[in-house]
Design a protein around this motif. Structure first.
Motif, PDB file in Angstrom:
ATOM      1  N   ARG A   1       1.211  -1.072   0.042  1.00 31.77           N
ATOM      2  CA  ARG A   1       0.143  -0.282  -0.317  1.00 31.77           C
ATOM      3  C   ARG A   1       0.563   1.307  -0.016  1.00 31.77           C
ATOM      4  N   LEU A   2       2.371   1.099   0.785  1.00 32.88           N
ATOM      5  CA  LEU A   2       2.706   2.567   1.319  1.00 32.88           C
ATOM      6  C   LEU A   2       4.205   2.282   0.507  1.00 32.88           C
ATOM      7  N   GLY A   3       4.495   1.148  -0.487  1.00 31.19           N
ATOM      8  CA  GLY A   3       5.981   0.853  -0.820  1.00 31.19           C
ATOM      9  C   GLY A   3       6.539   1.600  -0.470  1.00 31.19           C
ATOM     10  N   VAL A   4       8.019   1.738  -0.912  1.00 30.72           N
ATOM     11  CA  VAL A   4       9.515   1.380   0.165  1.00 30.72           C
ATOM     12  C   VAL A   4       9.879   2.305   0.369  1.00 30.72           C
ATOM     13  N   LYS A   5       9.683   3.834  -0.304  1.00 29.91           N
ATOM     14  CA  LYS A   5      10.061   4.590   0.794  1.00 29.91           C
ATOM     15  C   LYS A   5       9.625   5.318   2.004  1.00 29.91           C
ATOM     16  N   LEU A   6       8.025   5.614   1.533  1.00 33.00           N
ATOM     17  CA  LEU A   6       6.948   5.894   3.043  1.00 33.00           C
ATOM     18  C   LEU A   6       7.334   4.725   3.738  1.00 33.00           C
ATOM     19  N   THR A   7       7.412   3.713   3.946  1.00 21.65           N
ATOM     20  CA  THR A   7       7.754   3.071   4.436  1.00 21.65           C
ATOM     21  C   THR A   7       8.733   2.508   5.560  1.00 21.65           C
TER      22      THR A   7
END
Length: 418
Positions: free
Chosen positions: A257-263
Motif C-alpha cells: 500500500r505505502l511503497g518502500v520509501k514511505l514505509t
C-alpha cells in the motif's frame, strides 16, 4: 530452540545498563562500552559462521558448544564487582552469542520445506521468549530490590539448557564442506557493487545513520525508566516486542500500500517521535507518553529494519541475496550501533546530575539525529529504481522493482528477461 535463544538474550541485555549503574557504579561511557560488545560480536559472527560452522561442523553442534560456553561466562559475569573485570567477560560472551543468531536460523531453514510460510511461526517464539524474560524480571521485582545479578544467572541456566538441547536438534551438516571461504565471501563484500546504485547507497547509509539513535534506546532506556520511577521497567519494555509482533503481521500489506520509501520514512519518523515522548514524559500524569514511546518500537523496528531487509532481498536478486543481507547486517548492527554506542555514552555522562540524569536533554539528541536522517532520506531516495550494472552482474539486463512500486513501461530495458 527459538524461544530459549531470545529468552537468554532478553534476560540480561535489557537491564544491563541499570545493573552497571547501580551495582558496579559504571559511567554512561562504560555502559555504552558494554553494549558496544553487541557490535563487536556482530562483526566477529560472520567469521565464526563462515570459517567453522559452514565448513567443518554441523550447525546444531556449534550452537550447543557456544551456548554451554556462554552459560559459564554469564555465570562468571554475575559474580563481578567492578566494570573492569565485568567488561572482558561480557565481550567474550557476545563474541560467542552473536553467531548463534545465524545458527538458529540455519537450523530452522534447513528443516523446512517452505521457509517463507513456516519460518515466521517459528521466529515469533523468539520474540515471545524475549517478552517472557522481561515479564519474569518484573514479576520477581529484581530491579526494585537491586537483584539484577540474578538476571545473568537466569540467562546462564537457560543458555545451559539450550546448549544441551541443541545436540538433540535435527542434523544440520556444513553447507560448504571442503570449500575455502574468503574474507570477501564471509563479509558479503561481493554485494558491494550494489552500492553503485544511488538509491540503494542512500538506503545503505541511512541504515547506518539510523542505528546511531537506536543505540541510545538499547543502552539507556531501562536505566531511564528506573530513574523515572517506573515499576517493573523490564516488563513494561516488553510491550515493545508485543507491538513488534503485531506490526510484523501487517508488514506485507503495508509495503504494497505505502511503497518502500514511505514505509522506511515512517520507521525513521517513529524513532524521532519515540525520543520526543521519552524527553517529555514521566511516571506520573505523562506516563502515557513513556508507554507510547515503548509501543512505537514495533513501527521503529519493523517499518525500517524488516522493510529494509525485504527491499534488500528484492534489490539484490538471487545471486547476491545472501551477501547483501550479510552486508547490511554488518553495516547496521556492526558499524551503526558501534558509532551510536561511542556517541551515546559521553552524551549521557555530559547530562549526569546529582540524583540521576537530565533525560530531557539526552533524548532530544537522538530525536534530532533521527529527524535529520529522515529528511535526507526523503530528499535523496528514489522509490523507482532502474537496473544498473551493480544489480545485473550475473546475467543479462533485468529489471528489479521495489515492493509496491513499478517501473514505467517506457523506462524498462528491452530484454527478454525483463
Amino acid at each position: 530452540m527459538m524461544f530459549l535463544e531470545f529468552f537468554v538474550w532478553g534476560a540480561w541485555f535489557v537491564t544491563m545498563g541499570t545493573f552497571l549503574d547501580t551495582s558496579l557504579s559504571a559511567s554512561g561511557s562504560q555502559i555504552s562500552l558494554a553494549y558496544l560488545t553487541q557490535s563487536l560480536g556482530a562483526i566477529a559472527a560472520p567469521f565464526i559462521i563462515g570459517l567453522i560452522a559452514d565448513q567443518y561442523f554441523s550447525a546444531q553442534k556449534v550452537l550447543g558448544v557456544l551456548h554451554i560456553a556462554g552459560a559459564a561466562l554469564l555465570f562468571w559475569a554475575s559474580n563481578q564487582s567492578t566494570f573492569e573485570t565485568f567488561f572482558p567477560i561480557i565481550l567474550a560472551y557476545m563474541i560467542l552469542y552473536m553467531p548463534t543468531l545465524a545458527l538458529v536460523n540455519s537450523v530452522s531453514f534447513r528443516q523446512m520445506t517452505n521457509p517463507e510460510k513456516q519460518f515466521p511461526a517459528v521466529r515469533v517464539l523468539g520474540t515471545i521468549g524475549w517478552i517472557v524474560a522481561g515479564v519474569a524480571i518484573g514479576w520477581l521485582a529484581w530491579e526494585q530490590e537491586g537483584q539484577l545479578t540474578s538476571t545473568f544467572r537466569m540467562a546462564a541456566v537457560a543458555s545451559l539448557i539450550l546448549g544441551v538441547f541443541s545436540f538433540l536438534l535435527p542434523a544440520t551438516p556444513p553447507t560448504r564442506h571442503g570449500e575455502k571461504a574468503t574474507v570477501r565471501d564471509i563479509l558479503g563484500l561481493e554485494a558491494v557493487g550494489l552500492l553503485k546504485n544511488r538509491s540503494y547507497l542512500v538506503f545503505f547509509l541511512s541504515s547506518i545513520a539510523i542505528c546511531i539513535p537506536l543505540a541510545f534506546y538499547y543502552n539507556f532506556t531501562n536505566l531511564f525508566l528506573n530513574e523515572q520511577g517506573v515499576r517493573s521497567a523490564a516488563a513494561v519494555q516488553s510491550l515493545g516486542q508485543v507491538s513488534e509482533v503485531l506490526f510484523l503481521l501487517l508488514m506485507p500489506l503495508l509495503l504494497v500500500r505505502l511503497g518502500v520509501k514511505l514505509t522506511l520514512a515512517i520507521g525513521m519518523a517513529a524513532w524521532g517521535l519515540r525520543y520526543v515522548f521519552f524527553a517529555f514524559g514521566d511516571a506520573g500524569n505523562l506516563y502515557w507518553m513513556l508507554l507510547l514511546g515503548i509501543v512505537l518500537h514495533g513501527i521503529c523496528y519493523d517499518f525500517f529494519f524488516v522493510a529494509g531487509q525485504i527491499y534488500t532481498d528484492k534489490f539484490a536478486g538471487h545471486r547476491f541475496r545472501s551477501a547483501a543481507q550479510g552486508l547490511i547486517t554488518l553495516a547496521t548492527y556492526g558499524v551503526g550501533i558501534l558509532i551510536g554506542s561511542l556517541l551515546a555514552g559521553p552524551i549521557v555522562d555530559r547530562f549526569a546530575t546529582a540524583d540521576g540524569h537530565n533525560w530531557t536533554q539526552i533524548w532530544i539528541i537522538p530525536a534530532a539525529i533521527a529527524g535529520v536522517v529522515m529528511i535526507l532520506f526523503l530528499i535523496l531516495f528514489k522509490d523507482r529504481r532502474e537496473v544498473t550494472e551493480a544489480t545485473a552482474l550475473d546475467a543479462s539486463t533485468t529489471t528489479v522493482e521495489a515492493p509496491g512500486t513499478a517501473v514505467p513501461r517506457e523506462e524498462r530495458p528491452h530484454s527478454s528477461n525483463t
